[in-house]
Design an enzyme around this catalytic site. Structure first.
Site, short mmCIF file in Angstrom:
data_model
loop_
_atom_site.label_atom_id
_atom_site.label_comp_id
_atom_site.label_asym_id
_atom_site.label_seq_id
_atom_site.Cartn_x
_atom_site.Cartn_y
_atom_site.Cartn_z
CG HIS A 10 -65.41 50.52 114.72
ND1 HIS A 10 -65.65 50.54 112.79
CD2 HIS A 10 -64.57 51.60 114.64
CE1 HIS A 10 -65.18 52.13 112.43
NE2 HIS A 10 -63.56 52.27 113.01
CB THR B 294 -64.48 58.01 111.80
OG1 THR B 294 -64.57 57.62 110.42
CG2 THR B 294 -65.81 58.41 112.16
NE ARG C 264 -65.94 54.66 115.10
CZ ARG C 264 -66.07 55.86 114.95
NH1 ARG C 264 -67.03 56.71 115.31
NH2 ARG C 264 -64.97 56.56 115.59
CD GLU D 241 -58.89 55.89 115.45
OE1 GLU D 241 -57.94 55.73 116.54
OE2 GLU D 241 -59.83 54.93 114.49
#
Length: 295
Positions: A11, A23, A67, A108
């Site tokens: 991203h 994140t 994102r 993630e």
């Protein structure tokens, strides 16, 4: 027939990626600069004569995080969205018949207690708790994240996805079973830094604790494929060549650093397509793409 590929795209830039904060589950929007750079990536690398040819994509996987989805929306791909979780593609993109799948398999790495924390802060916390004995620094590939996922968790999650890609999208193409359906088996994944670096490591059959030193910038693109057109020989493609005619010239050069090796990737366009004001430029830095006009 060339071997099918997996394109991995991280991203675009966010405020937290700029500051080094980890994140995972937190939904952080792209910065204005991040959006511009993704748009530039789409223009440079997506198209019928570019690295990623939308008509050759069989499937697109995207993380549930906004994102990553925004990054996909900004690429030059007119994908077919069949899920309310994903916004429609931007107008003017290259036609693409591939389905888009929003999947937790490529979210993630769950950072747990380290969510929103930088690496220096993590090392300080670990020292205070006695986890960094002997000055040993935190290594996510070895230590994982307390309250989050371990390397074993990530390995199991990614191995499942890799097996699906190979058996569902790549093996039929490599065995010649879907040569006539107009699709070439390429797969696109839009996700995050740590999970995509781990994906590349597992794609090549390497253990995460070996510590992949791969780098993938925000908005960066990587390519995975096979050696000798053999599905049993997965490989990481360091750089690809383009077949061009005499009326083409190099207009861009991108330097990447990959496990200590410097790789230069060129983009080509027809000479007749170069506007006069571009021909006159010697160097033009635009969104991390370096243009050098050939004489």
């Amino acid at each position: 027939m060339p071997s099918p590929r997996v394109f991995v795209i991280r991203h675009g830039e966010t405020a937290w990626s700029l500051s080094g904060k980890h994140t995972s589950t937190t939904n952080i929007p792209l910065t204005p600069s991040g959006e511009k750079r993704v748009l530039a990536t789409g223009r440079a690398l997506v198209g019928n004569d570019r690295l990623i040819v939308p008509s050759k994509l069989s499937h697109i996987y995207v993380s549930p995080r906004l994102r990553a989805q925004r990054t996909l929306e900004l690429l030059n791909i007119a994908y077919q969205s069949h899920t309310p979780a994903l916004s429609p593609a931007r107008e003017g993109g290259m036609p693409c018949e591939a389905d888009v799948e929003v999947t937790e398999d490529i979210r993630e790495w769950d950072y747990g207690d380290y969510e929103g924390v930088t690496s220096p802060e993590i090392n300080r916390i670990r020292q205070e708790k006695g986890a960094g004995e002997g000055g040993r620094k935190w290594d996510i590939w070895r230590d994982g994240c307390p309250g989050g996922e371990s390397p074993a968790d990530i390995t199991a999650r990614l191995d499942k996805l890799i097996n699906e890609i190979r058996e569902k999208w790549h093996r039929p193409v490599m065995d010649g079973e879907s040569a006539g359906d107009g699709k070439k088996g390429d797969v696109l994944i839009v996700a995050h830094g740590h999970i995509l670096r781990a994906f590349a490591q597992r794609w090549a059959g390497k253990e995460l604790h070996d510590g992949p030193t791969f780098l993938l910038e925000a908005g960066g693109v990587g390519t995975l494929s096979y050696e000798h057109h053999n599905i049993e020989e997965p490989a990481i493609l360091l750089g690809g060549a383009f077949v061009v005619g005499d009326d083409y010239t190099v207009i861009s050069s991108r330097t990447c650093y990959f496990t200590g090796m410097q790789v230069v990737i060129h983009r080509y366009t027809r000479k007749v397509d170069l506007p006069d004001h571009v021909r006159d430029l010697e160097h033009c830095n635009t969104s991390n793409l370096y243009l050098r006009i050939a004489s």
